[in-house]
Design a protein around this motif. Structure first.
Motif, PDB file in Angstrom:
ATOM      1  N   LYS A  10       1.341  -0.891   0.108  1.00 30.48           N
ATOM      2  CA  LYS A  10       0.450   0.014   0.301  1.00 30.48           C
ATOM      3  C   LYS A  10       0.896   1.333  -0.193  1.00 30.48           C
ATOM      4  N   ARG A  11       1.953   1.314   0.881  1.00 29.12           N
ATOM      5  CA  ARG A  11       3.084   2.401   0.766  1.00 29.12           C
ATOM      6  C   ARG A  11       3.433   2.513  -0.283  1.00 29.12           C
ATOM      7  N   GLU A  12       3.948   1.548  -1.392  1.00 25.51           N
ATOM      8  CA  GLU A  12       5.010   1.747  -2.610  1.00 25.51           C
ATOM      9  C   GLU A  12       3.530   2.569  -3.597  1.00 25.51           C
ATOM     10  N   GLU A  17       2.734   5.814  -2.339  1.00 22.48           N
ATOM     11  CA  GLU A  17       3.939   7.014  -3.107  1.00 22.48           C
ATOM     12  C   GLU A  17       3.955   6.887  -4.272  1.00 22.48           C
ATOM     13  N   ARG A  18       4.079   5.771  -5.350  1.00 19.85           N
ATOM     14  CA  ARG A  18       3.384   5.809  -6.711  1.00 19.85           C
ATOM     15  C   ARG A  18       2.643   7.230  -6.732  1.00 19.85           C
ATOM     16  N   VAL A  19       1.615   7.150  -6.276  1.00 22.76           N
ATOM     17  CA  VAL A  19       0.066   8.216  -6.832  1.00 22.76           C
ATOM     18  C   VAL A  19       0.394   9.565  -6.418  1.00 22.76           C
ATOM     19  N   GLN A  20       1.440   9.787  -5.149  1.00 25.16           N
ATOM     20  CA  GLN A  20       1.317  11.144  -4.405  1.00 25.16           C
ATOM     21  C   GLN A  20       3.153  11.442  -4.199  1.00 25.16           C
TER      22      GLN A  20
END
Length: 84
Positions: free
Chosen positions: A63-65, A68-71
């Motif tokens: 989820k974190r990855e 981090e890709r989205v925002q």
């Protein structure tokens, strides 16, 4: 006659004591086995909990990855950490 009764009483007492000792040893063996089964169940529960925690950690990392890709996420500077 009294000699025969004395021998029978002695034989009965020896038999009773022998059976009592055998029964106690059997009971101890059963209790030891039951306690060991509890240890095995505890180990299995602990392994299952660790597996579940590992799955939760991996899901959280995915989820974190994704987030981090989205925002964009700025890494905090050292001065921001010391003020916190």
């Amino acid at each position: 006659m009294a000699d025969r009764r004395a021998k029978a009483t002695l034989a009965g007492a020896v038999l009773f004591c022998t059976l009592t000792i055998v029964a106690v040893h059997f009971q101890q063996h059963q209790e030891r086995s039951t306690m060991y089964q509890g240890v095995l169940r505890d180990d299995e529960r602990r392994h299952e909990k660790m597996r579940q925690r590992q799955e939760d950690l991996e899901a959280s990392q995915r989820k974190r990855e994704l987030y981090e890709r989205v925002q964009a996420v700025d890494k905090p500077s050292n001065s921001t950490l010391s003020n916190a």
